[in-house]
Design an enzyme around this catalytic site. Structure first.
Site, PDB file in Angstrom:
ATOM      1  N   TYR A 136      -2.241   0.990   9.292  1.00 42.84           N
ATOM      2  CA  TYR A 136      -2.805  -0.006   8.376  1.00 42.84           C
ATOM      3  C   TYR A 136      -3.835   0.632   7.438  1.00 42.84           C
ATOM      4  O   TYR A 136      -3.760   0.499   6.218  1.00 42.84           O
ATOM      5  CB  TYR A 136      -3.457  -1.134   9.177  1.00 42.84           C
ATOM      6  CG  TYR A 136      -4.212  -2.142   8.347  1.00 42.84           C
ATOM      7  CD1 TYR A 136      -3.557  -3.217   7.760  1.00 42.84           C
ATOM      8  CD2 TYR A 136      -5.589  -2.018   8.145  1.00 42.84           C
ATOM      9  CE1 TYR A 136      -4.251  -4.143   6.994  1.00 42.84           C
ATOM     10  CE2 TYR A 136      -6.291  -2.940   7.383  1.00 42.84           C
ATOM     11  CZ  TYR A 136      -5.615  -4.003   6.802  1.00 42.84           C
ATOM     12  OH  TYR A 136      -6.306  -4.914   6.037  1.00 42.84           O
ATOM     13  N   SER A 186      -8.940  -2.261   1.941  1.00 42.00           N
ATOM     14  CA  SER A 186      -9.697  -2.586   3.149  1.00 42.00           C
ATOM     15  C   SER A 186     -10.746  -1.518   3.372  1.00 42.00           C
ATOM     16  O   SER A 186     -10.507  -0.347   3.094  1.00 42.00           O
ATOM     17  CB  SER A 186      -8.762  -2.639   4.365  1.00 42.00           C
ATOM     18  OG  SER A 186      -9.513  -2.675   5.570  1.00 42.00           O
TER      19      SER A 186
END
Length: 252
Positions: free
Chosen positions: A157, A142
């Site tokens: 995350y 990401s």
């Protein structure tokens, strides 16, 4: 025929990657966790265009299930493609969860780390005997692990995705004697089912995100899937240990 494994291919980026790999002539073993209907839709899309695919269940957060999954993959390879190795592994399956730092708990922390880092790491290790020499591994991370545009609530995350990016570089070195390439793709904001269909539930966030993106829109699954397929195929044969942001210039 080349064969690829794509985890989390029942929707979004994983589904696109599976379809794009099949369009380039690869057979695909794709996985799903809860969305079996979506996985079967991916298989149908591939078969409609003349490709071959098999859908298998897998929870990437449960490493104890990995040996049985490896056996299921080996059986599918023999029965469907008459071979015993795969040419690509795409570690795409994952989830997003925003948890403000004061609300983070050890259980939620472990859930995120197990699903986003520990799972892909040990799944790759478990499947290593099935990877052909010269194979490719593509980890989907990401751009939250790269961006200076920090969003509150995503500390774990982003850290887990960052850990997978670092592991990518080290595994590229360790697996290079077998000619196995390992790369990572870092999507920016992309219209997927991530975070419980966030874009569908909160369409008002799309315009501000597009305004922060140099190319003027949010990403679509195919924007990422095509890059994954490139890195997993012959076009990426001289690329390894890279963490490639695919975000349309988000944050420029």
């Amino acid at each position: 025929m080349r064969v690829a494994i794509v985890t989390g291919a029942s929707s979004g980026i994983g589904q696109s990657a599976a379809v794009q790999l099949a369009a380039r002539g690869a057979g695909v073993v794709l996985t799903y966790h809860r969305n079996e209907a979506g996985a079967l839709d991916t298989v149908a899309r591939i078969e409609k265009d003349g490709g071959t695919a098999v859908a298998l269940p897998l929870d990437v957060a449960d490493a104890t299930a990995f040996p049985a999954f490896r056996d299921a993959v080996a059986a599918a390879l023999r029965e469907r493609w008459d071979r015993d190795t795969v040419d690509a592994l795409v570690n795409n399956a994952g989830f997003a969860e925003a948890v403000p730092f004061p609300d983070m708990t050890p259980d939620r922390f472990d859930r995120l780390v197990h699903g986003l880092f520990k799972g892909p790491y040990f799944l790759t290790q478990t499947l290593l005997p099935l990877l052909a020499d010269g194979a490719a591994v593509v980890n989907v991370t990401s751009n939250s692990a790269l961006s200076t545009q920090v969003e509150p609530g995503y500390s774990v995350y982003a850290a887990a995705k960052g850990a997978l990016a670092v592991a990518t570089r080290y595994l590229a070195k360790e697996l290079s004697p077998r000619g196995i390439r390992v790369n990572a793709v870092a999507p920016g904001p992309t219209r997927t089912r991530l975070a419980d269909d966030a874009f569908e539930r909160f369409p008002e966030v799309i315009a501000p995100i597009a305004a922060r993106t140099a190319l003027g829109r949010v990403g679509e699954p195919d924007d990422i899937g095509m890059v994954v397929a490139m890195l997993a195929g012959d076009e990426g044969r001289w690329i390894t240990a890279q963490h490639l942001e695919v975000a349309g210039g988000y944050g420029l």
